[in-house]
Design a protein around this motif. Structure first.
Motif, mmCIF file in Angstrom:
data_model
loop_
_atom_site.group_PDB
_atom_site.id
_atom_site.type_symbol
_atom_site.label_atom_id
_atom_site.label_comp_id
_atom_site.label_asym_id
_atom_site.label_seq_id
_atom_site.Cartn_x
_atom_site.Cartn_y
_atom_site.Cartn_z
ATOM 1 N N LEU A 85 39.520 53.228 44.983
ATOM 2 C CA LEU A 85 39.779 52.497 43.959
ATOM 3 C C LEU A 85 39.317 50.994 44.293
ATOM 4 O O LEU A 85 38.934 50.412 43.225
ATOM 5 N N GLY A 86 39.507 50.298 45.392
ATOM 6 C CA GLY A 86 38.717 49.263 45.622
ATOM 7 C C GLY A 86 37.285 49.166 45.551
ATOM 8 O O GLY A 86 36.639 48.239 44.839
ATOM 9 N N LEU A 87 36.631 50.297 45.807
ATOM 10 C CA LEU A 87 35.233 50.451 45.564
ATOM 11 C C LEU A 87 34.703 50.858 44.254
ATOM 12 O O LEU A 87 33.862 49.902 43.671
ATOM 13 N N ALA A 88 35.873 51.549 43.736
ATOM 14 C CA ALA A 88 35.315 51.763 42.272
ATOM 15 C C ALA A 88 35.700 50.516 41.405
ATOM 16 O O ALA A 88 34.773 50.278 40.520
ATOM 17 N N THR A 89 36.394 49.593 41.498
ATOM 18 C CA THR A 89 36.648 48.431 40.834
ATOM 19 C C THR A 89 35.629 47.522 40.967
ATOM 20 O O THR A 89 34.828 46.884 40.327
ATOM 21 N N CYS A 90 34.899 47.371 42.567
ATOM 22 C CA CYS A 90 34.056 46.567 42.782
ATOM 23 C C CYS A 90 32.473 47.202 42.006
ATOM 24 O O CYS A 90 31.884 46.284 41.419
ATOM 25 N N ARG A 91 32.507 48.494 42.090
ATOM 26 C CA ARG A 91 31.366 48.920 41.119
ATOM 27 C C ARG A 91 31.494 48.564 39.844
ATOM 28 O O ARG A 91 30.392 48.269 39.202
ATOM 29 N N ARG A 92 32.652 48.789 39.212
ATOM 30 C CA ARG A 92 32.889 48.493 37.761
ATOM 31 C C ARG A 92 32.441 46.875 37.210
ATOM 32 O O ARG A 92 32.218 46.806 36.320
ATOM 33 N N LEU A 93 32.584 45.931 38.440
ATOM 34 C CA LEU A 93 32.582 44.671 38.085
ATOM 35 C C LEU A 93 31.529 44.099 38.673
ATOM 36 O O LEU A 93 31.121 43.105 38.741
ATOM 37 N N ASN A 94 30.413 45.266 39.209
ATOM 38 C CA ASN A 94 29.079 44.657 39.573
ATOM 39 C C ASN A 94 29.270 43.586 40.745
ATOM 40 O O ASN A 94 28.720 42.654 40.757
ATOM 41 N N LEU A 95 30.144 44.046 41.889
ATOM 42 C CA LEU A 95 30.373 43.105 43.013
ATOM 43 C C LEU A 95 29.997 43.788 44.089
ATOM 44 O O LEU A 95 30.136 45.000 44.581
ATOM 45 N N ILE A 96 29.778 42.975 45.186
ATOM 46 C CA ILE A 96 29.396 43.369 46.546
ATOM 47 C C ILE A 96 30.940 43.589 47.189
ATOM 48 O O ILE A 96 31.691 42.869 47.579
ATOM 49 N N PRO A 97 31.228 44.888 47.511
ATOM 50 C CA PRO A 97 32.349 45.302 48.320
ATOM 51 C C PRO A 97 32.639 44.535 49.453
ATOM 52 O O PRO A 97 31.786 44.208 50.435
ATOM 53 N N GLN A 98 33.846 44.314 49.881
ATOM 54 C CA GLN A 98 34.134 43.655 51.231
ATOM 55 C C GLN A 98 35.034 44.900 51.899
ATOM 56 O O GLN A 98 35.154 45.947 51.653
ATOM 57 N N ALA A 99 35.411 44.295 53.262
ATOM 58 C CA ALA A 99 36.169 45.199 54.131
ATOM 59 C C ALA A 99 37.378 45.839 53.572
ATOM 60 O O ALA A 99 37.744 47.221 53.709
ATOM 61 N N ASP A 100 37.949 45.034 52.828
ATOM 62 C CA ASP A 100 39.278 45.168 52.207
ATOM 63 C C ASP A 100 39.223 44.852 50.653
ATOM 64 O O ASP A 100 39.315 43.938 50.464
ATOM 65 N N ASN A 101 39.104 45.857 49.881
ATOM 66 C CA ASN A 101 39.227 45.266 48.289
ATOM 67 C C ASN A 101 40.572 45.662 47.533
ATOM 68 O O ASN A 101 40.676 45.597 46.285
ATOM 69 N N ALA A 102 41.547 45.952 48.216
ATOM 70 C CA ALA A 102 42.757 46.239 47.836
ATOM 71 C C ALA A 102 43.279 45.056 46.898
ATOM 72 O O ALA A 102 43.940 45.121 45.759
ATOM 73 N N SER A 103 43.137 43.748 47.514
ATOM 74 C CA SER A 103 43.708 42.656 46.804
ATOM 75 C C SER A 103 43.074 42.295 45.356
ATOM 76 O O SER A 103 43.504 42.084 44.419
ATOM 77 N N LEU A 104 41.834 42.729 45.239
ATOM 78 C CA LEU A 104 40.959 42.463 44.263
ATOM 79 C C LEU A 104 41.585 43.687 43.054
ATOM 80 O O LEU A 104 41.893 43.415 41.939
ATOM 81 N N ALA A 105 41.715 44.906 43.649
ATOM 82 C CA ALA A 105 42.222 45.816 42.422
ATOM 83 C C ALA A 105 43.693 45.524 42.227
ATOM 84 O O ALA A 105 43.874 45.707 40.838
ATOM 85 N N ALA A 106 44.386 45.046 42.905
ATOM 86 C CA ALA A 106 45.696 44.773 42.747
ATOM 87 C C ALA A 106 45.951 43.668 41.776
ATOM 88 O O ALA A 106 46.574 43.747 40.458
ATOM 89 N N ALA A 107 45.018 42.592 41.732
ATOM 90 C CA ALA A 107 45.247 41.674 40.975
ATOM 91 C C ALA A 107 44.525 41.971 39.717
ATOM 92 O O ALA A 107 45.101 41.451 38.629
ATOM 93 N N LEU A 108 43.574 42.585 39.621
ATOM 94 C CA LEU A 108 42.792 42.972 38.323
ATOM 95 C C LEU A 108 43.703 43.757 37.509
ATOM 96 O O LEU A 108 44.117 43.427 36.383
#
Length: 461
Positions: free
Chosen positions: A326-349
């Motif tokens: 889900l973190g990776l999918a969120t990054c793809r949809r937002l056109n962002l370079i993924p980080q090691a842990d993208n859980a905080s981004l997905a949760a905040a979004l």
């Protein structure tokens, strides 16, 4: 790309199908052909007449299956086991290799009765075909692993259905998919205690779809990962499949069979797509749990031929894999370079999306912030700009600032200069169908597909 036939299931010794004959339709009016998908399998040069011959009259493709095959399977439907399933209005028409050397299936929906029709007419409404063409186009644009609608032909019959105005027009759809081997295929063999056939099926799947997997446990582990990726992609697309039965999930982790689907107008974990899903079992927010439950049924079947411990370990790791995907999918949809842990981004979004109740806001937020903070001026000056304020948004914006844009050049696409995203909400689908049903006017349908294709090219997910 050359056409490369590969009828491997038909040439195997697996007893998983029955030979069937397509219905003889009174008409064959070509309504849609997927030129891009046809090019990927070497069939783009077919004339419309030959196209209709193959995908409306089901004349075999050269050096492919001489007869069509209705696949046998069982399944849990709303978690109730049903041993009377199988391809009731479809069949495997052909198998072939694509431009990536993947084995693909051409399968049908609405092609007539089979031994598994259970008293049904084996037909597909034209509206159902139109809806599926639109669904697959939109899902592909949003980066979801999905079957592709290959062909839609109107067949000239009048169908009676209890859930829409009848009589209604009929169609036959052809899908291009990585595989139509379902979780329910394994359930049938386990139910019948067909140990050797189960071994042969696993060997077939490993050889043709997972050559990197050396045994049954490794295969299940790979399927868990692909299914976690699929569930995450649905959630990031705001998509509600509607009927996540085990017979509607395939072994290669692709989404298919679009009946009462919906795209979210705004974030709502309780949103259901199927009017008959009274308990909300397959609601948007429950989709990861639904696919995990289905994976449990697949794993249980595989204990017929292997030890359960590694299967259980993979099953228990699903939630962690899903959160990662889900973190990776969120990054793809937002056109962002993924980080090691993208859980905080997905949760905040998703916390912020939960505050937005305006139709179109789910896709709108992804559209506005495509590229991350370099889109701030575009987002704040757009039609949803006033909503980008407050403590919940500030949390999302704060996390977003820690991410770099993956592909800044995408923002130069003309489609991203417009104020609103492309959507496929229920009112849009109904308006497209109304124009077809009342006036046989396909202009809205064609325009919508062109608009979705433009969006796909702009996002390039």
């Amino acid at each position: 790309m050359d056409y490369r036939p590969a009828p491997r299931l038909a040439h195997s010794a697996l007893a998983l199908h029955d030979p069937v004959k397509a219905a003889d339709f009174p008409q064959t009016i070509l309504r849609y052909r997927n030129h891009r998908a046809a090019q990927s399998v070497g069939l783009e040069s077919l004339s419309d007449a030959k196209w209709i011959g193959h995908f409306g009259r089901f004349q075999p493709l050269p050096d492919n299956q001489p007869v069509s095959l209705a696949l046998r399977y069982h399944g849990h439907q709303f978690r109730q086991y049903n041993p009377d399933l199988g391809d009731g209005r479809g069949f495997l028409f052909a198998q072939l290799l694509d431009d990536q050397d993947r084995l693909l299936d051409l399968g049908t929906k609405g092609s007539g009765t089979t031994p598994w029709s259970r008293g049904g007419d084996g037909r597909l409404t034209l509206k159902g075909g139109v809806r599926e063409v639109l669904a697959t186009a939109m899902l592909e644009a949003l980066g979801v692993p999905t079957s592709k609608s290959f062909s839609l032909i109107e067949t000239g019959e009048q169908l009676v259905r209890g859930d829409e105005p009848s009589p209604t027009r009929s169609s036959v759809l052809v899908r291009l998919s990585h595989s139509h081997i379902r979780f329910g295929t394994f359930e049938r063999l386990a139910y019948r205690n067909e140990v050797e056939t189960m071994r042969d099926l696993v060997a077939f799947v490993r050889t043709n779809y997972y050559p990197e997997c050396k045994d049954t446990a490794a295969l299940f582990d790979a399927v868990v990962t692909r299914t976690a990726r699929l569930a995450a992609s649905w959630m990031a697309a705001g998509f509600v499949h509607g009927v996540l039965n085990t017979d509607n999930m395939n072994i290669t982790g692709e989404s298919f069979d679009y009946g009462p689907y919906r795209f979210l107008p705004y974030y709502d974990p309780h949103f259901t797509a199927a009017y008959f899903d009274h308990s909300g079992l397959y609601a948007y927010g429950r989709q990861p749990d639904a696919v995990l439950w289905n994976l449990g049924q697949l794993g249980r079947c595989l204990t017929l031929i292997t030890e359960p411990e590694p299967l259980i370990a993979s099953f228990n790791d699903f939630n962690a894999r899903y959160e990662h995907e889900l973190g990776l999918a969120t990054c793809r949809r937002l056109n962002l370079i993924p980080q090691a842990d993208n859980a905080s981004l997905a949760a905040a979004l998703y916390d912020f999306l939960a505050t937005q109740r305006r139709d179109g806001s789910f896709e709108g937020v992804f559209f506005d912030w495509f590229g991350g903070t370099i889109s701030e001026e575009r987002a704040l000056s757009g039609p949803r700009g006033a909503s980008y304020a407050g403590p919940v948004f500030d949390t999302f914006a704060g996390v977003l600032k820690t991410y770099a844009t993956a592909a800044p050049e995408k923002l130069d696409h003309p489609r991203l200069k417009r104020p609103d995203p492309e959507t496929l909400l229920i009112d849009e689908i109904e308006a497209i169908w109304a124009q077809i049903a009342l006036e046989d006017d396909w202009s809205l349908f064609d325009a919508k597909l062109n608009a979705i294709e433009d969006y796909r090219q702009a996002l390039a997910l």
